[in-house]
Design an enzyme around this catalytic site. Sequence first.
Site, PDB file in Angstrom:
ATOM      1  N   THR A   1      -0.544  51.614  24.259  1.00 10.17           N
ATOM      2  CA  THR A   1      -0.948  52.569  25.302  1.00 10.17           C
ATOM      3  C   THR A   1      -1.947  51.934  26.271  1.00 10.17           C
ATOM      4  OG1 THR A   1      -0.578  54.345  23.719  1.00 10.17           O
ATOM      5  CG2 THR A   1      -1.869  54.881  25.674  1.00 10.17           C
TER       6      THR A   1
ATOM      7  N   TYR B   1      -4.595  58.265  21.810  1.00  9.37           N
ATOM      8  CA  TYR B   1      -4.711  57.677  23.146  1.00  9.37           C
ATOM      9  C   TYR B   1      -3.518  58.072  24.028  1.00  9.37           C
ATOM     10  CZ  TYR B   1      -8.612  54.329  22.434  1.00  9.37           C
ATOM     11  OH  TYR B   1      -9.839  53.735  22.257  1.00  9.37           O
TER      12      TYR B   1
ATOM     13  N   CYS C   1      -2.786  47.870  20.899  1.00  5.49           N
ATOM     14  CA  CYS C   1      -2.471  49.247  21.287  1.00  5.49           C
ATOM     15  C   CYS C   1      -1.540  49.170  22.494  1.00  5.49           C
ATOM     16  CB  CYS C   1      -3.766  49.970  21.640  1.00  5.49           C
ATOM     17  SG  CYS C   1      -3.492  51.603  22.335  1.00  5.49           S
TER      18      CYS C   1
ATOM     19  N   CYS D   1       4.653  51.628  19.483  1.00  4.43           N
ATOM     20  CA  CYS D   1       3.313  52.183  19.231  1.00  4.43           C
ATOM     21  C   CYS D   1       2.956  51.621  17.871  1.00  4.43           C
ATOM     22  CB  CYS D   1       3.356  53.708  19.187  1.00  4.43           C
ATOM     23  SG  CYS D   1       1.840  54.433  18.506  1.00  4.43           S
ATOM     24  N   THR D   2       1.751  51.075  17.773  1.00  2.00           N
ATOM     25  CA  THR D   2       1.406  50.352  16.542  1.00  2.00           C
ATOM     26  C   THR D   2       1.340  51.263  15.318  1.00  2.00           C
ATOM     27  OG1 THR D   2      -0.897  50.619  17.138  1.00  2.00           O
ATOM     28  CG2 THR D   2       0.150  48.534  17.720  1.00  2.00           C
ATOM     29  N   HIS D   3       1.258  52.558  15.535  1.00  2.00           N
ATOM     30  CA  HIS D   3       1.285  53.470  14.388  1.00  2.00           C
ATOM     31  C   HIS D   3       2.686  53.587  13.771  1.00  2.00           C
ATOM     32  CE1 HIS D   3      -2.567  54.841  16.010  1.00  2.00           C
ATOM     33  NE2 HIS D   3      -2.770  55.523  14.893  1.00  2.00           N
TER      34      HIS D   3
ATOM     35  N   ASP E   1      -7.603  49.676  18.482  1.00  4.72           N
ATOM     36  CA  ASP E   1      -6.558  50.677  18.674  1.00  4.72           C
ATOM     37  C   ASP E   1      -7.246  52.037  18.515  1.00  4.72           C
ATOM     38  OD1 ASP E   1      -4.106  51.827  19.099  1.00  4.72           O
ATOM     39  OD2 ASP E   1      -3.274  51.366  17.147  1.00  4.72           O
ATOM     40  N   SER E   2      -6.442  53.111  18.653  1.00  6.68           N
ATOM     41  CA  SER E   2      -7.028  54.444  18.543  1.00  6.68           C
ATOM     42  C   SER E   2      -7.311  54.839  17.088  1.00  6.68           C
ATOM     43  CB  SER E   2      -6.066  55.467  19.147  1.00  6.68           C
ATOM     44  OG  SER E   2      -4.856  55.454  18.423  1.00  6.68           O
TER      45      SER E   2
HETATM   46  N1  DGL Z   1      -1.237  53.077  18.433  1.00  2.00           N
HETATM   47  C1  DGL Z   1      -1.456  53.163  19.821  1.00  2.00           C
HETATM   48  C2  DGL Z   1      -0.322  52.555  20.600  1.00  2.00           C
HETATM   49  O1  DGL Z   1       0.176  51.518  20.195  1.00  2.00           O
HETATM   50  C3  DGL Z   1      -1.977  54.507  20.341  1.00  2.00           C
HETATM   51  C4  DGL Z   1      -1.469  55.719  19.662  1.00  2.00           C
HETATM   52  C5  DGL Z   1      -2.220  56.979  20.107  1.00  2.00           C
HETATM   53  O2  DGL Z   1      -3.403  57.088  19.780  1.00  2.00           O
HETATM   54  O3  DGL Z   1      -1.618  57.828  20.781  1.00  2.00           O
HETATM   55  O4  DGL Z   1       0.069  53.025  21.644  1.00  2.00           O
END
Ligand code: DGL
Length: 274
Positions: free
Chosen positions: A83, A50, A81, A191-193, A18-19
């Site tokens: 994205t 990302y 991720c 988004c995994t964050h 992931d990012s």
């Molecule tokens: N966590 C990632 C996702 O699931 C990317 C978040 C990012 O870096 O913008 O999309």
Amino acid sequence: MNTLNSKNNNNSPIGFFDSGVGGLTVLNKVKQILPNENFIYYGDTLHMPYGDKSKSQLLEYSKDILEFFEDKGCKAVVMACNTTSSTIYNDIKNDYDFRLYPIVQSVAKILAELPIGRLGIFATRATIESGAYQNEIFKYNSKMKVFGQYCPKWVHIVENSTKNTEESRQTIKADLLKMLENNPEKIVLGCTHYPFLTDVLSEYAPADLFLDPAVDFAKYIKQDLERSGLLTSSVLQNKEEFYVSANPEQFKISAQMFYELKSNPELLTFKNLV
Ligand code: DGL
């Protein structure tokens, strides 16, 4: 692709990328149901976020990371991720000799089968603009109304561990109120964050409104590894390695809000340094 080659076998590690720290929300769920596997995690913190990157940039970064996992002899790689799953997975899905699991495509059917008519998706700008969630869900359920919304500041809030500042809370609340205007019956944290922010979100709406797709994604991965004869045959290995492309110290701080790192993240960059 899904074959074993001379470099990997069923006891080989599973790669995650992931990012930044976001993919740890997926690793965490996978580890709970596959406690004997070995994992290698790559957080591309240098190129984070990302969600603001172009497709060609995301392709370049992802290829470097996937080659790294290939060199490490991974039997499978989890695209933890949304994205990259939304934007570049289809372009590279046949290029590697390991199982490759994209989060969006892997959970779409389960989301489409939810007994609801209105589904919200919080995700990055690139994910929302790709229309991937809408398109994948539509394949299984053309009646569900899917409302996508991007939250430009959330990834930074998580990576910088600032979710408890007044400014961050107001940002999160405002984004949530905007989504609630659509009257969603569930909201996917696409988004995994974002699952790092569940506690803050739950102060402004019922906790069970939010859905972390990592839970179903982890089940999907386990079932597929099982079907492919790729589950590890040894017990209690569970080695974990962490790599990041910038700021290992900050990665450690942000990660620990959510995940107990067993080893220090190592700095590792590839040729594409910008
Ligand atoms: N966590 C990632 C996702 O699931 C990317 C978040 C990012 O870096 O913008 O999309």
